[in-house]
Scaffold this motif. Structure first.
Motif, PDB file in Angstrom:
ATOM      1  N   VAL A 198     -30.626  28.991  -1.323  1.00  0.00           N
ATOM      2  CA  VAL A 198     -30.079  27.935  -0.480  1.00  0.00           C
ATOM      3  C   VAL A 198     -30.228  28.343   0.976  1.00  0.00           C
ATOM      4  O   VAL A 198     -29.573  29.274   1.444  1.00  0.00           O
ATOM      5  CB  VAL A 198     -28.604  27.657  -0.815  1.00  0.00           C
ATOM      6  CG1 VAL A 198     -28.052  26.566   0.092  1.00  0.00           C
ATOM      7  CG2 VAL A 198     -28.457  27.258  -2.273  1.00  0.00           C
ATOM      8  N   GLN A 199     -31.103  27.659   1.677  1.00  0.00           N
ATOM      9  CA  GLN A 199     -31.355  27.947   3.083  1.00  0.00           C
ATOM     10  C   GLN A 199     -30.605  26.936   3.947  1.00  0.00           C
ATOM     11  O   GLN A 199     -30.037  25.964   3.452  1.00  0.00           O
ATOM     12  CB  GLN A 199     -32.859  27.875   3.382  1.00  0.00           C
ATOM     13  CG  GLN A 199     -33.732  28.643   2.410  1.00  0.00           C
ATOM     14  CD  GLN A 199     -33.626  30.134   2.568  1.00  0.00           C
ATOM     15  OE1 GLN A 199     -33.092  30.614   3.565  1.00  0.00           O
ATOM     16  NE2 GLN A 199     -34.124  30.890   1.603  1.00  0.00           N
ATOM     17  N   ALA A 200     -30.621  27.161   5.242  1.00  0.00           N
ATOM     18  CA  ALA A 200     -29.994  26.223   6.169  1.00  0.00           C
ATOM     19  C   ALA A 200     -30.643  24.850   6.016  1.00  0.00           C
ATOM     20  O   ALA A 200     -31.867  24.738   5.933  1.00  0.00           O
ATOM     21  CB  ALA A 200     -30.159  26.725   7.602  1.00  0.00           C
ATOM     22  N   GLY A 201     -29.838  23.818   5.945  1.00  0.00           N
ATOM     23  CA  GLY A 201     -30.343  22.461   5.790  1.00  0.00           C
ATOM     24  C   GLY A 201     -30.456  22.024   4.343  1.00  0.00           C
ATOM     25  O   GLY A 201     -30.730  20.851   4.072  1.00  0.00           O
ATOM     26  N   GLU A 202     -30.278  22.941   3.391  1.00  0.00           N
ATOM     27  CA  GLU A 202     -30.319  22.597   1.969  1.00  0.00           C
ATOM     28  C   GLU A 202     -28.903  22.509   1.419  1.00  0.00           C
ATOM     29  O   GLU A 202     -28.049  23.332   1.739  1.00  0.00           O
ATOM     30  CB  GLU A 202     -31.112  23.636   1.175  1.00  0.00           C
ATOM     31  CG  GLU A 202     -32.564  23.741   1.536  1.00  0.00           C
ATOM     32  CD  GLU A 202     -33.292  24.795   0.741  1.00  0.00           C
ATOM     33  OE1 GLU A 202     -34.532  24.767   0.733  1.00  0.00           O
ATOM     34  OE2 GLU A 202     -32.616  25.660   0.125  1.00  0.00           O
ATOM     35  N   GLN A 203     -28.656  21.508   0.591  1.00  0.00           N
ATOM     36  CA  GLN A 203     -27.360  21.391  -0.052  1.00  0.00           C
ATOM     37  C   GLN A 203     -27.309  22.235  -1.320  1.00  0.00           C
ATOM     38  O   GLN A 203     -26.249  22.670  -1.752  1.00  0.00           O
ATOM     39  CB  GLN A 203     -27.066  19.925  -0.376  1.00  0.00           C
ATOM     40  CG  GLN A 203     -26.959  19.036   0.851  1.00  0.00           C
ATOM     41  CD  GLN A 203     -26.796  17.564   0.494  1.00  0.00           C
ATOM     42  OE1 GLN A 203     -26.826  17.176  -0.677  1.00  0.00           O
ATOM     43  NE2 GLN A 203     -26.624  16.726   1.501  1.00  0.00           N
ATOM     44  N   CYS A 204     -28.457  22.448  -1.912  1.00  0.00           N
ATOM     45  CA  CYS A 204     -28.565  23.237  -3.128  1.00  0.00           C
ATOM     46  C   CYS A 204     -30.021  23.632  -3.297  1.00  0.00           C
ATOM     47  O   CYS A 204     -30.902  23.056  -2.654  1.00  0.00           O
ATOM     48  CB  CYS A 204     -28.078  22.447  -4.355  1.00  0.00           C
ATOM     49  SG  CYS A 204     -28.984  20.867  -4.601  1.00  0.00           S
ATOM     50  N   ASP A 205     -30.272  24.614  -4.140  1.00  0.00           N
ATOM     51  CA  ASP A 205     -31.648  25.001  -4.461  1.00  0.00           C
ATOM     52  C   ASP A 205     -31.606  25.751  -5.781  1.00  0.00           C
ATOM     53  O   ASP A 205     -31.198  26.911  -5.833  1.00  0.00           O
ATOM     54  CB  ASP A 205     -32.267  25.862  -3.363  1.00  0.00           C
ATOM     55  CG  ASP A 205     -33.789  25.970  -3.505  1.00  0.00           C
ATOM     56  OD1 ASP A 205     -34.273  26.015  -4.656  1.00  0.00           O
ATOM     57  OD2 ASP A 205     -34.478  26.003  -2.482  1.00  0.00           O
ATOM     58  N   THR A 206     -31.988  25.070  -6.833  1.00  0.00           N
ATOM     59  CA  THR A 206     -31.973  25.665  -8.161  1.00  0.00           C
ATOM     60  C   THR A 206     -33.373  25.987  -8.648  1.00  0.00           C
ATOM     61  O   THR A 206     -33.598  26.176  -9.840  1.00  0.00           O
ATOM     62  CB  THR A 206     -31.270  24.722  -9.152  1.00  0.00           C
ATOM     63  OG1 THR A 206     -31.856  23.414  -9.082  1.00  0.00           O
ATOM     64  CG2 THR A 206     -29.794  24.606  -8.836  1.00  0.00           C
ATOM     65  N   GLY A 207     -34.328  26.034  -7.700  1.00  0.00           N
ATOM     66  CA  GLY A 207     -35.694  26.353  -8.082  1.00  0.00           C
ATOM     67  C   GLY A 207     -36.410  25.203  -8.747  1.00  0.00           C
ATOM     68  O   GLY A 207     -37.456  25.376  -9.346  1.00  0.00           O
ATOM     69  N   GLY A 208     -35.869  24.024  -8.607  1.00  0.00           N
ATOM     70  CA  GLY A 208     -36.434  22.833  -9.231  1.00  0.00           C
ATOM     71  C   GLY A 208     -35.329  21.844  -9.529  1.00  0.00           C
ATOM     72  O   GLY A 208     -34.138  22.117  -9.317  1.00  0.00           O
ATOM     73  N   GLU A 209     -35.689  20.681 -10.025  1.00  0.00           N
ATOM     74  CA  GLU A 209     -34.697  19.643 -10.311  1.00  0.00           C
ATOM     75  C   GLU A 209     -33.797  20.045 -11.468  1.00  0.00           C
ATOM     76  O   GLU A 209     -34.258  20.516 -12.508  1.00  0.00           O
ATOM     77  CB  GLU A 209     -35.423  18.339 -10.651  1.00  0.00           C
ATOM     78  CG  GLU A 209     -34.492  17.186 -11.007  1.00  0.00           C
ATOM     79  CD  GLU A 209     -35.250  15.992 -11.552  1.00  0.00           C
ATOM     80  OE1 GLU A 209     -35.711  15.176 -10.748  1.00  0.00           O
ATOM     81  OE2 GLU A 209     -35.408  15.916 -12.797  1.00  0.00           O
ATOM     82  N   THR A 210     -32.504  19.885 -11.257  1.00  0.00           N
ATOM     83  CA  THR A 210     -31.514  20.044 -12.320  1.00  0.00           C
ATOM     84  C   THR A 210     -30.569  18.855 -12.251  1.00  0.00           C
ATOM     85  O   THR A 210     -30.635  18.041 -11.335  1.00  0.00           O
ATOM     86  CB  THR A 210     -30.718  21.346 -12.171  1.00  0.00           C
ATOM     87  OG1 THR A 210     -29.945  21.290 -10.950  1.00  0.00           O
ATOM     88  CG2 THR A 210     -31.631  22.559 -12.125  1.00  0.00           C
ATOM     89  N   ALA A 211     -29.662  18.769 -13.211  1.00  0.00           N
ATOM     90  CA  ALA A 211     -28.711  17.658 -13.226  1.00  0.00           C
ATOM     91  C   ALA A 211     -27.809  17.672 -11.996  1.00  0.00           C
ATOM     92  O   ALA A 211     -27.301  16.635 -11.589  1.00  0.00           O
ATOM     93  CB  ALA A 211     -27.862  17.708 -14.488  1.00  0.00           C
TER      94      ALA A 211
END
Length: 445
Positions: A198-211
């Motif tokens: 999770v970098q600045a400007g990202e709300q989440c980052d799971t390495g790809g789409e998740t639910a």
């Protein structure tokens, strides 16, 4: 017989060859035609020519007198003969003669004796092992023999890899730390959505789409405009409107519990065809709604009030014939409604049953308040509704009807109901001055 001596192979061989040449020419062994040669103070008879005095260690046994040839030996610099040491081809290298004896001699930088080695502090050549000599020594991760960076081995003889603060050609970056959430990940890649950090400007980052996380690194939410199939979305039209063709992020279908505007008259989300809403999402009854518009007591009479209901229904593309639940001093719904006495249900536009038939409508509390507008939405403020009608559908009073619904005078009153009630007050709650702004109940015929 003269004693047999060995001479240096390097110094004696040219002399031996010369002697052989002299004898072949009949000049004796020293070229003067005789068989005796003197060199220095010693005299040797019948021996090959000696070099130096008779103490030289470079003599060779005469093959004619010994009967066998002796093995050549190297000459010790001290002048004594080593009868067992042979010539070492490596003696011409730059390794000092005494390297490895544990004593730092001339030409040596170090000498650790048996501890010498190219992977040790003192190399096999008695040189101090330093970065850049091509010999990885103690404390060196590598040594490629140069001081060139970015070739796999740094000028400090450290292996160049991700996290060493040296950017390699195959690396996007290298900040030399163990923080994944800064400008350079621990994989030496630039931060990007989908890298799992999770970098600045990202709300989440799971390495790809998740639910829980969209592919663009925003938090998954139906109505956010990002299709997230991992969350079960089949559409996402970037709104929360449940009356369009994508309610709850699913394609609208009859039976989903959401009334699709202009296509369904109801949707009760069940498979019961005999209730107020059929399995084709058509109301099984007469529709009722409360007007989204408000009016003063000057409605233009009963006929104009009916026309107002019809106009609202047409604007909402409901179709049908509509009349206002309204009485003047003489006429009332019980006398003028075309549907009175029929067996059909009275239902709101959202499918909720208001009454099971006319008899139930005019004799008992409602099953649901009439507070859904022609737009199939809950009504806002303004709870009062012009009626002048009793719960049994007859005229409430001949006086409090805003002059037959032609007056907006504040000194004249009109009987009203309240759309939030289901008991008798739904149609006869009190009275308002005729300049008040109230709604209308509209019934399909």
């Amino acid at each position: 017989m003269a004693s047999t001596k060995k001479m240096s192979l390097r110094t004696g061989l040219p002399l031996l060859l010369a002697a052989c040449s002299f004898e072949a020419a009949g000049l004796g062994s020293n070229g003067d035609g005789g068989g005796t040669s003197s060199a220095g103070t010693g005299t040797t008879t019948g021996d090959p020519i000696t070099a130096g005095n008779n103490e030289s260690s470079g003599d060779v046994t005469d093959p004619g007198t010994s009967g066998s040839a002796s093995e050549p030996t190297t000459t010790d610099p001290s002048g004594t003969t080593d009868a067992t040491t042979t010539i070492d081809p490596s003696s011409t290298t730059d390794v000092p003669a005494g390297c490895g004896d544990g004593t730092v001699d001339a030409g040596e930088e170090c000498d650790a004796g048996p501890m010498n080695g190219d992977d040790k502090a003192c190399t096999a050549g008695c040189k101090t092992n330093v970065c850049g000599d091509g010999k990885p020594g103690p404390g060196e991760g590598c040594d490629d023999g140069n001081m060139v960076p970015d070739d796999g081995c740094s000028p400090m003889c450290a292996s160049e890899s991700c996290g060493d603060n040296v950017k390699q050609p195959e690396e996007d970056c290298d900040d030399g730390n163990l923080i994944n959430e800064d400008d350079c990940t621990n994989a030496c890649t630039l931060p990007a959505c989908g890298d799992g950090f999770v970098q600045a400007g990202e709300q989440c980052d799971t390495g790809g789409e998740t639910a829980a996380c969209n592919s663009d690194c925003t938090t998954a939410d139906c109505g956010d405009g990002v299709l997230n199939m991992s969350a079960g979305e089949l559409c996402d039209d970037n709104n929360e409107d449940t009356t369009d063709n994508c309610p709850a992020c699913q394609p609208a279908v009859c039976g989903d519990g959401f009334v699709q505007a202009a296509l369904e008259s109801c949707d009760d989300g069940n498979n019961v065809d005999a209730d107020a809403c059929s399995n084709t999402c058509v109301l099984n009854g007469l529709r009722v709604f409360v007007s989204s518009s408000v009016y003063s007591g000057n409605l233009g009479g009963l006929g104009s009030a009916d026309a107002k209901c019809k106009s609202l229904a047409d604007a909402a593309k409901l179709g049908g014939t509509w009349m206002a639940w309204l009485s003047d001093g003489l006429s009332s719904p019980s006398g003028r409604f075309m549907s009175k006495g029929g067996p059909r249900l009275y239902v709101r536009l959202d499918g909720k049953i208001v009454a099971n038939n006319w008899a139930a409508l005019v004799s008992m509390p409602l099953l649901a308040p009439i507070d859904i507008t022609e737009k199939k939405l809950p009504a806002g403020n303004a709870d009062h509704v012009w009626t002048n009608t009793k719960p049994d559908g007859t005229v409430a009073t001949g006086l409090q009807n805003c002059g037959g619904w032609f007056s907006a005078n504040g000194n004249v009153d009109g009987v009203n109901g309240r759309r939030t009630d289901m008991d008798a007050k739904w149609t006869q709650e009190g009275d308002d001055q005729c300049n008040a702004q109230n709604r209308l109940y509209c019934f399909e015929q």
